[in-house]
Each structure stands twice: as C-alpha cells, then as structure tokens.
Design an enzyme around this catalytic site. Structure first.
Site, mmCIF file in Angstrom:
data_model
loop_
_atom_site.group_PDB
_atom_site.id
_atom_site.type_symbol
_atom_site.label_atom_id
_atom_site.label_comp_id
_atom_site.label_asym_id
_atom_site.label_seq_id
_atom_site.Cartn_x
_atom_site.Cartn_y
_atom_site.Cartn_z
ATOM 1 N N GLU A 163 0.931 -1.116 0.245
ATOM 2 C CA GLU A 163 -0.140 0.144 -0.124
ATOM 3 C C GLU A 163 0.854 1.237 -0.055
ATOM 4 O OE1 GLU A 163 -2.974 0.216 2.835
ATOM 5 O OE2 GLU A 163 -3.551 2.261 2.480
ATOM 6 N N GLU A 171 -10.756 -8.039 4.403
ATOM 7 C CA GLU A 171 -9.971 -8.237 5.925
ATOM 8 C C GLU A 171 -10.773 -8.981 6.845
ATOM 9 O OE1 GLU A 171 -9.704 -3.926 5.273
ATOM 10 O OE2 GLU A 171 -7.658 -4.284 6.350
ATOM 11 N N ARG A 217 -7.372 2.597 13.789
ATOM 12 C CA ARG A 217 -8.457 1.629 13.494
ATOM 13 C C ARG A 217 -8.377 0.536 14.625
ATOM 14 N NH1 ARG A 217 -11.902 -0.761 9.607
ATOM 15 N NH2 ARG A 217 -11.209 0.687 7.832
#
Lengths: 479, 753
Positions: B229, B709, B307
């Site tokens: 990423e 995920e 997160r």
C-alpha cells in the site's frame, strides 16, 4: 557444453553449469512462467519437472529450479509450466485449479500446477508410492487461498487419475489432457542425448581440486548461488559410483548421492523401517527430497541435519573416498567434530554410509519437532535404535539434534541404558544423564530451556511410540 | 455471473499472466540494488563508494545528493527520507542505490561499499519507546461513558497485559518496479503497488517534477495484503531517480532477503487492559492502552493506530469504554498496513480480557462473549450507532448450524478419555467497519469505453492483487450493460486513465470502484436507450439491455447490442464515460473522536477446534466453522476464497509466524527458512463457511459486502482454542496472552508449574 530437452526443445548450451536452472529458464530462455519467490527452495514458485530416462521410460520428479545447478539438467528432460500447456485449452490439472477457485494472485500457481502435473505423470506411470496429490505440493507455498481450494483441485485430479486403467500410460495421460502429446516423443529423443552424455561422463575425481563439489545443491545454493554461478563447480550428482542402495545379509549400504526420495520409495528400506515414509515426510518437502542427498546432508554438518540424526542412531559406518579411489571407513559418530567441522580432506568425498539391518528384536524411531511440521528445520530432532531381550535393553543408540554444535550421539545416556530393564524409572534416570550431555543454545529455532524440555519429550516419545504397553505417556510425565 | 471464476485464471494456471518481473525489458535496461544500513541506529560518519564504483558494469551509485526534488517519501507525516542522509534509524534503511548492467554486478559492488557508523542506542520494543518518550505523533483516545465510575460498581474487575507479534506479508511476488524513460523527460513506472497514485505523487515530489510527467501502470500484484500500500513506493521512486539521471530503463526487483530486511510488517502491539463485569457477565467497562510498535517512521502507523481503537470492543457492546493508543517510534523498519490494519491487534486484546475474566471467574469464555454481543442501535465508542447488526444473528446461526454445544461436549469427552492429546474449542465473533477511516479517501472513478464494435474496456483505480476485484468489476459492467462478460475487458490500472486514486485497501476497493463502474455504465446505458428509443420509436422507459440484445417491455427485440452501438456511433453519441463515486453518509470528527466513519460493518462468528499433542507440544487445527455475513454475495466462490485465505493468514499470525529481532535491531527471521507461513498441512483440516442470510447493504456493491479483511480475525479464535487445550492438560497453567502460540510456547505452557 551440456545438452538437455527443455519442454519440447533440445537445448545445447555452453552457459556456466553452475548457474541456477531457474535463471537459465527465465533469462536465457525468457520463459517467465517459472517464478522467483525466495531463491532458497522454500516456496516452490520455481518448481519444474526433471525427467530421467530409465530403461525406455522416463520418470519425472519435481524440483525447485532456484537451487538447482544448470549442469544437473544435462541429459534430462526439463519441463516448465509452458511445457505442459496444451495449445488451446487447459490441461486437466490447470482446469481443476481454475474450476475450484484455486488461483488468486497467480504468482505461486504455475509451481502448484507443475507439482501436481508431475504427480499425475508419476502416479499413472509407476503406480507411485506417493500417497496423494497433496503430498506432491508439500513444497509449494500459497499466501492467498488458504489451500482449501487447492486441496479440492488436488482431489479432483486424484479422482480423475483413478479412472486410468490403460496399458499405455503416457498415451492415456495425453488423451486425457494431462500433458501435451510431444511427451511421447521424449524418451526416444532423450536416449540419443544420454548416449552422447555418457561418452563425456566424468567422475568426480576428474575435476580440478579447486572446484567446489556440488551434488544437488539444496544447501549450497541457498547461500552461495551467486558465487557458484561463476566459479568452477564439480557436479557429482551424475557420478554413478556414488549412487545406489545395496544389501548383504546383514548390512545395508547407501551411496552418498542417494536422495531422500530414493530412500522413501525403496521397497526393502520400507520393510526394514515400517514407518519410514512417515519419518521422511517430516524431512523438508517433496521437491527438496527429490534433490537432497545423504552425503550433502552429512557435510552440511548442521547440528539438526535430519539424515545425520537418522543414521547416527543406526550406529552407521561412513565410507570416505579419496581422489585415488581408496576408501576409509569409520563410525559415523566420529565424522562431525565441531560446529560445521568434520573429518573430510580436500581430496575426499563422502562415498557411502552403511548400517546393520535391524533384526526382529530391534526397533527404530525418528522424532522431529519444528515450528511448522513440514518443510521446516527442526527445533530438536532425535532417533533411537533399541534392541530388547526379555525386557532388558541389550543395545541402544540415540541421536539428538539441535542441542549441541554437532548432531549429537548420546554416548553416556546409551551406556547407562544398556543392560537396564525397560521401565519408566530407567527412562527417567536416563533423561537426567541426557540433560548433562547436551548444551542447547537459544536461537530463532527456540530458547535453550525449550530445547531441553523438547529433548526430554522426544526422548520419552521414542519409548511411548515403540513400547506403549511398557511405558505410558501418563506414567512418564507424572513421575 | 455469480459463479464466474477469477477472470485471470486461464493465464494464471498456464504461467502466462505477467507480473513486473516478467515484463520483457528493453535491451539497454539497467538493474538497481539498494545499499542499506547495516546497523539499526547511528550517525553516518562516512560511506566509501570508491571500490564499488570501480566494478566493471557499475553505472552509477545514487545517494540523497542526486535527488533533484525533496528527499522525502513520508505519506501521512513527512518523516522518512528516500535515502538516509546523516543518520540511520533502522537496520535495512536505504542509503544508496547501485545501478549496474546486471543485478549480479550490483550485488558484487554492494559488498565493496564501506560505511562507518557512530552507533546510537537502539529501541526495539514499544514499551521501551514509551518509557523514553519516543513517539511518532500524539496519542489518540476514544471515550464512551465513564469507566472510572463504572469500575466502582462492577462485581468483577480484572487487569492484564497482552502482546501480539508482527507479521511478515510474504506476498509471493517481492516488491518491484520497472522504470522506463519516455520522451520529454516523462517516466513510466510499471510498479507492483496497491497505491499507484501514491507512487506517482512521491516520485514527482522526489524528482521535483509535476505529477503529470509520471505515469504509473499496474497489471497485477503477486499478493499485496497491505505490504504494497505504502511500501511499494520507495523502490519505484529509486528506479525513477536513476531514470531521470541516466535516461535508460531501470529494473528494480527486490530479492527476498532484501525485501524481508528492508520492509515493514504488521505492527507488534504491547497492550494493557482493565475489564469490569457484572454478575450476569455483562461487560460494564473496558479500558485498554495500546502500545503500537510503529518502527522508525510514521508510514501508515497513525491510521492503523486509529483503527485499533475503532475495533477495540470487537462485536460487543460496552457502555463505558476508554481506549488509548500510542504510536511508539522504535528502530525497526517502519511497520505498515497488513490486512486488518490494526483491527486484529485491537480485537486480540478484548478477547484476551474476556478470556482472563472467564478464567478467573471460572466460566466458559463463550458465556461472557454471548452475553455482550452488539444489538441494533447500540453505540460504538466512536459515536456511530450500530444498524443492520448481525452479531447475534451470526452467533446464533453458528451455534445452531454447527451444533456448538455438541462440539463442546465432544471436546470435553475426548479430554476425559485422553492423556497425551487434548482438544480445545473457542468461539470468535467479528465486527469490522468498512470504509477508509480517513473519510476523504472514500472515493473512486471508472472510465469506460464502448468501442464501435460493441466491445468494452473498463478502467478503474482498483488494483488486482488476487482478490479478484477485476472479476467483480467485470461482473458489474457486464450486468449493468446487459452484455456477455466476454465483451468486457479490464484494463491495467493506470494513472493516466484514472487519476488521484485511493489505494486498493481497507476492503473497500470493490465497493468504491464498483459503484463508479455502475454509475458510468448507467450513464452509457441511458444514452444507448435514447438511441434505441429513436430507432424503434418506443418510449425510453420500455427499453432494456439483456443478453447482448435490446428488450422492449421485457420482450426480446431483433436489435442486438452491436447494432445499437453502431447506430450510436453514427449519431455521434458519446460511447465513453467517466464516473466519480464518493461514499455518502460517512464523516468523522477527529477533534471530538466521534462520528460515523463506516459505511457499514461486516459480522460473523467462527468456531475453532484444535488438538494438542501434549507430548511434543505440537498441534493440529481440526476445524474452523464459520457463519459469515457476505451480505448478498455477488460471487460466492471468490468470496469464500477470501474468507479461507484471510483465515489462513489470521491463523498464521496467531500460531506459527514469528518475527524476531535481535536486541540491536537486526531481523533474525530473515529468510523463508526461519519465517514460516502456513503450508498445505498446517491449516485447519476442515473449513466450513456458511453465508449468513442477510439482505446486504445499500452501500456495498450489489449489496455484496466487503470481504477482504474481516475474516482474518477469525484466526484469533485459534489462539484461544489452543489455550483451552493447554488448560485441559495443565491445571496450574496461568493463561498468557502472548501471540503467536508457537509449538515452543505451547510446550512451555503445558509443563509450566
């Protein structure tokens, strides 16, 4: 100059024989289906098949091309994924993979396809002893699928193979779309190449002393592929004088070039060691077992070398040959002298190893624990050979790996055990002697405390496995 | 179409699919290799390149001095140089870039570079970083209710600590890029990246050129999992710097050992918790402090830390919550995104807290879990109100369909009868929010061309990395246009066709890009319907396209798709469309740490059973049985593949994948011989996946929920199943929460006194 068949093309090349087969395939031949994943034989993305002519037939084995020297392809049929592609459709393995959603990113996929196609050829051609298609992919890592879809593909391949009852096996494989039809022309083509190759065949002694001796490269190429691609190498894998498994009435002798797979598939060895296959499945992966030799494992001299541990407990004798062909023979337990130090001179090679065939009162067990059960290096491994008469231990040999600078032969422990009765008490006492003989260090394979505990457990495991009625797990643990 | 296979299958199984390293290169291509820091922390006194430069075939060795723009690759925070200048902060930090006529030559040259370093103290753990006040940014904290007051009233209060180790992505294809000079100083980069725009942006910044001079093209990735990423960027930028100077193509593929050493991994977390319960097992209050080992630079750590807080209470409703996360700066390679993005680390802590509570109280863990599952309209600690909640539904479905109570009895029965082998069982519910938590990233575009022969080309910002997003895009296009899938081609992901993309991440790629494809196709269909309306003189509302044919009032006409496209061409109707989609509803206020950050949540429940060999300390995972909330899956074969693959990674993270660094910051698990990921034998013997029957969510593409995920976190159940087996053997074992549960830790736990 070496010659081999790459897929359907006869290749004559003067490329350096020490370069990896993988680089030759991808760079010199621009065949990009064979992938580079790790260059240490640990992922299987570079898997190719090697076809060996025996009599009029070819037997195929999967290998990891990243750690295989190009020179070992001499006189062989090398098959990459491109070589099993059919012109307009998917072959049977490929179709099973696609139909079962067994390919996600696709990078590992050609390796799986090649391994499974190799299995298909083998299982049909030789009624192979390999138990199932899943074993054939023991050396292939996939990071996307979680393997269930691949297992389904493997099952459907196996089912398809069970339909086979044809006489001409290769014809059946071709008709059923497992391999392209050029495969049937290979034995004839290869015969010519092999004859040409025999004429220039040299033994290991005919090379310069400066050359690095390489068998199948499974250890040397992990660390030294770059160097070996440029330096002089002495490729001994084709030297027949170092090959073969032979028997007298009481002695079994294995040439240093014997691969683990050759042991795995050997009928008589499987009679001598009924659990041989289970033991050897703990040794690396199918691709690596197809390449890794006994001699290589001994001179690799790793303190946790699986085959060293195996043969140490058999109280084996090692034969060393010098460049004049004279052989000296001594106990294998004297071979390893210190960390990566062993009794082998510059002009010598390991010739063979031999052991006394166990009689009906003699039992053998092999244990190995690693982080991952398969295709991993042991944290601790161990083997034991024990002879029992009237519940008395008459002879015993135990080896233990990962607990000392060398593969350890437990001299004191075994001395203590000889003449003792087979009982929990004896074993517990012996275990404390065992602990005094070992000196594990903490490393990436485990802390020293763990290795000590594991050494105990595997020592116990030998008895629990071999003598469940005399020695129970519960009694050993609670004593 | 719902049973369509991955559209790349044919090429994949034949070895014909192209990855960066497979692109046939120009003859004058040069090869790059990074020279990296051989220590974890220190001042660079000198680097001597003279011997390396003398090696025949070495063209140039690049350092920070050769950078024409900024020596800065940081995404969230500008704290990471492309090449170290006077200090190094982690072992493996790039210092220079050797460009030579072959990789082998570059490798030889690398060995000849001499570096002198004045070493500084090395921090490898988050705890030590916190003690020394070494942080990436300010800590973040989410609060709901009043934990202090609530703990006073709780019947049970327990405190404890946990550790979850990092995880190597081990994408089978290593990082890499092929950089090719174009005319006028433009550069094309074929990169293995999840974030083409970020590669473009950072390359432009470092080269000191406008973004339009840099074109990024991505065909596919051999696995990403978050590791590409942000961290695909530096390797591409280095190659681009070399191209800028040398005007020759430069190929830069990392070998596995360099990749393992130089790239970041999943963040290790050291955490503490405090949990308060009532007699009826209701969790009244939960506090957690997370120490994230961020490594030496920010990378994506602040977003990942966030997160962790979002998922700190997993699928439970807790009325009083106080969570805090510190992104701790250490001397490890900057840790980065990995499937789950901090969520799994958060969930492991509350699952540990519940396990500890259960152990201390003396009840089954699952009774506490079951008593606290989220309900409709419950409030998350970040202010979002839970709707379309499937926590209880999935739990109840798993419990009944897989006969949980019978399974538990079987386990207990087995354990009564066996000494050497013990079984363990655990239940793991999940709740995972879908959207980039940074609201501004939730957008995507699609560019669709209908060619005049009726064939269609689709470009999106989605990167194909095995998740089969291109297959899903194709499904959306073919279904919306009413044409056969063979008429649709998915183009490479290219910044000149679709610009300013968000990375393919956060499980959101199919939703965001799929919605854009849908919008573009709807616009095109609208125009084509007008064409048909005129051709057949029928009202436009009666026209539809199905099976390559025009339907009028749901009756098949003689007009084919191709005829309409040809007519549209004649009538000068635009056959291309670009659509932009931005997720509605979502918002989040970081100053208050409250909002509605997620489009929706994904739920599910897994039951894991294991068998431990108490002689050897090894274990087998017997089965993982899952009820999963796919919404209304648009391709169940592909989605189950995502569940199984994510589960395997989750299990790997919890069991055998063990990252190890030495005290001086050197990676010890630095090869595939020392870092073990699951193989075909180490996964569960059985995986059952049953889709939960739900309607799906409007914000999910075709109501088919994001699936990348969430299932990874089912793997956490394995840890607790093993722990239960250990407890069954060793009554004096005191549960520890220290993952992965390797055979080493299992054996030590079995015989802990």
């Amino acid at each position: 100059m070496i010659q081999f068949i790459l897929n359907n093309e006869v290749v004559k090349t003067s490329a350096h024989v020490g370069m990896t087969l993988l680089d030759f395939i991808r760079e010199n031949k621009q065949l990009k289906g064979t992938k580079i994943g790790c260059r240490e034989g640990d992922c299987g993305a570079c898997t190719v098949l090697v076809g060996n002519l025996k009599d009029a037939k070819i037997s195929y084995q999967s290998i990891t091309s990243c750690i295989s020297p190009l020179g070992n392809a001499n006189g062989k049929h090398i098959v990459t994924v491109e070589g099993i592609n059919l012109p307009e459709k998917l072959n049977t393995v490929q179709k099973s993979m696609a139909d079962n959603y067994a390919t996600q990113c696709g990078f590992c996929t050609p390796g799986f396809v090649v391994s499974m196609t190799g299995y298909a050829i083998n299982s049909v051609e030789e009624n192979s002893s390999k138990s199932n298609c899943t074993d054939a992919i023991s050396g292939n890592i996939c990071r996307c699928t979680g393997y269930k879809s691949i297992e389904k593909a493997a099952t459907s391949v196996t089912e398809k193979l069970e339909e086979n009852n044809a006489n001409n096996k290769m014809e059946w494989l071709i008709n059923e779309g497992f391999v392209p039809d050029y495969f049937k022309t290979i034995p004839e083509k290869l015969k010519h190449l092999v004859i040409a190759r025999r004429e220039e065949q040299m033994t290991w002694q005919s090379h310069s002393r400066e050359s690095k001796i390489v068998a199948n490269g499974t250890d040397l190429y992990v660390h030294n592929a770059d160097k070996l691609s440029e330096e002089n190498v002495n490729l001994i894998a084709g030297d027949d004088s170092l090959k073969g498994i032979s028997f007298t009435d009481t002695i079994c002798t294995l040439g240093a070039n014997t691969t683990v797979t050759e042991m795995f598939e050997h009928k008589k060895l499987n009679t001598i060691f009924p659990k041989l296959k289970a033991f050897l499945k703990l040794v690396s992966s199918e691709q690596i077992r197809n390449m890794g030799t006994l001699g290589g494992n001994f001179v690799n001299a790793s303190p946790i070398g699986d085959m060293s541990i195996f043969f140490l407990a058999l109280n084996s004798s090692l034969s060393i040959m010098d460049s004049n062909g004279s052989v000296r023979k001594f106990p294998f337990s004297d071979f390893h002298q210190g960390y990566k130090k062993y009794d082998l001179k510059n002009d010598e090679v390991v010739h063979s190893i031999s052991f006394l065939i166990p009689d009906s009162t003699t039992f053998f067990n092999f244990e190995k624990v690693s982080k991952r059960t398969h295709l991993d290096i042991a944290s601790v491994n161990s083997a034991m050979k024990i002879s029992i008469s009237n519940d008395i231990i008459s002879k015993i040999h135990i080896s233990l790996g990962g607990v000392a600078p060398i593969p350890k032969y437990l001299k004191k422990t075994t001395q203590f055990l000889v003449g003792k009765s087979l009982s929990v008490k004896t074993i517990i006492e012996a275990e404390s002697i065992l602990q005094s003989e070992i000196s594990p260090i903490s490393d990436v394979r485990g802390a020293s405390d763990y290795k000590r505990l594991l050494a105990r457990q595997l020592f116990f495991a030998h008895f629990v496995e071999l003598f469940p009625s005399n020695v129970s797990f519960q009694n050993l643990i609670t004593s | 179409m719902k049973t369509m296979k991955n559209i790349d299958s044919y090429g994949h199984v034949r070895g014909e699919s192209l990855f960066v390293d497979d692109v046939i290169v120009r003859q004058d291509t040069l090869y790059g290799l990074v020279f990296d820091a051989p220590k974890a922390h220190g001042k660079i006194i000198s680097v001597d390149y003279s011997e390396a430069e003398k090696v025949e075939g070495v063209v140039k060795i690049f350092t920070y001095k050769d950078i024409k723009g900024e020596n800065q690759i940081g995404g969230i925070l500008p704290d990471e140089p492309l090449w170290a200048e006077d200090e190094i902060h982690f072992w493996g930090q790039p210092i220079a870039f050797i460009v030579a006529t072959s990789e082998a030559i570059a490798k030889k040259a690398r060995l000849l570079i001499k570096i002198e370093i004045d070493e500084l103290p090395v921090i490898t753990t988050a705890k030590e970083a916190k003690e020394k006040g070494s942080f990436i940014n300010a800590p973040r904290s989410f609060n709901l209710g009043n934990t202090t007051a609530s703990f006073e009233e709780c019947d049970y209060v327990f405190e404890g600590e946990t550790f979850s180790n990092g995880q190597e992505h081990l994408y089978l294809e290593t990082q890499g890029c092929y950089a090719i000079p174009q005319e006028n100083g433009n550069i094309k980069l074929i990169s293995s990246t999840q974030g083409p725009t970020s590669v473009q942006q950072i390359t432009a910044r470092v080269l000191g050129v406008p973004m339009h001079k840099i074109e990024i093209d991505v065909t596919r990735l051999g696995g990403g999992f978050g590791g590409k990423e942000d961290q695909a960027t530096p390797w591409a930028v280095m190659a681009a710097v070399a191209v800028q100077h040398l005007k020759k193509p430069v190929k830069h593929i990392l070998n596995r050992h360099d990749d393992l050493r130089m790239t970041g991994k999943r963040h290790p977390y050291e955490s503490t918790f405090k949990i308060g319960l009532n007699k009826d097992f209701k969790i009244m209050a939960f506090e957690a402090e997370f120490l994230q080992n961020s490594g030496a630079a920010a990378d994506l750590s602040p977003a990942i830390a966030e997160r962790t807080l979002f998922h700190a209470t997993n699928s439970y409703f807790v009325p009083n919550v106080k969570t805090k996360v510190f992104s701790c700066k250490t001397n490890l390679p900057p840790n980065t995104a990995f499937r789950g993005f901090g969520g799994p680390q958060g969930m492991f802590v509350i699952e540990s807290a519940i396990a500890q509570a259960a152990d201390k109280i003396g009840v089954e863990k699952r009774l506490i879990q079951e008593a606290n599952l989220l309900s409709e309209n419950d409030e998350f600690s970040y202010g979002q109100i839970a709707t379309q909640v499937e926590a209880k539904n999935s739990w109840i479905a798993a419990k009944s369909k897989f006969e949980l109570e019978k399974l538990e009895q079987e386990v207990h029965g087995f354990n009564r009868e066996n000494n050497q082998f013990k079984k363990g069982i655990s239940v793991m519910p999940i709740c995972f929010g879908i959207s980039f938590t940074n609201t501004s990233m939730n957008h995507a575009r699609a560019l669709i061309h209908i060619y005049q022969d009726g064939s269609v080309g689709v470009s999106t910002g989605a990167v194909e990395m095995g998740q089969s997003v291109n297959t899903k895009m194709l499904q959306v296009a073919a279904e919306t246009l009413g044409i056969h899938p063979s008429k649709v081609k998915l183009e490479t992901t290219n910044t000149t066709r679709v610009a300013n993309t968000s990375p393919s991440a956060a499980s959101s790629t199919a939703d965001l890009n799929g919605k854009a494809v849908l919008m573009a196709c709807n616009s095109l269909i609208g125009r084509l319907k007008k064409v048909v309306s005129k051709m057949l003189s029928v009202d436009i509302s009666f026209v539809s396209f199905q099976n390559d044919t025009v339907f009028v009032e749901n009756k098949k006409s003689n007009l084919l798709w191709e005829d309409v496209v040809a007519q549209a061409m004649l009538k000068r109707v635009a056959l291309s469309e670009n659509a932009h989609y931005a997720t509605p509803i979502i918002h989040f206020d970081k100053t208050k740490e409250k909002g509605h950050p997620f489009a929706y949540h994904v739920y599910g429940t897994a039951i894991s059973t294991v068998t431990v060999d108490c002689l050897r300390g090894t274990y087998e995972i017997d089965a993982v049985k899952i009820v999963h909330d796919f919404g209304n899956s648009m391709n169940i074969g592909i989605d189950i593949g995502q569940v199984e693959g994510a589960l395997a990674q989750g299990i790997g993270w919890m069991t055998l994948e063990e990252i190890a660094y030495s005290e001086d910051g050197r990676l010890l698990s630095n090869a595939l011989s020392t870092y073990k990921v699951p193989d075909v034998f180490s996964g569960p013997n059985t995986i059952d996946v049953i889709p939960l029957e739900t309607e799906g969510h409007e914000l999910a593409i075709q109501k088919s929920k994001a699936v990348g995920e969430p299932p990874l976190m089912y793997g956490i159940g394995t840890y607790f199943a093993i722990q239960n087996a250990v407890k069954a053997f060793n009554k004096s074992y005191i549960p520890k929460f220290n993952s992965p549960f390797t055979p080493e830790k299992v054996l030590m736990a079995l015989y802990q006194k």
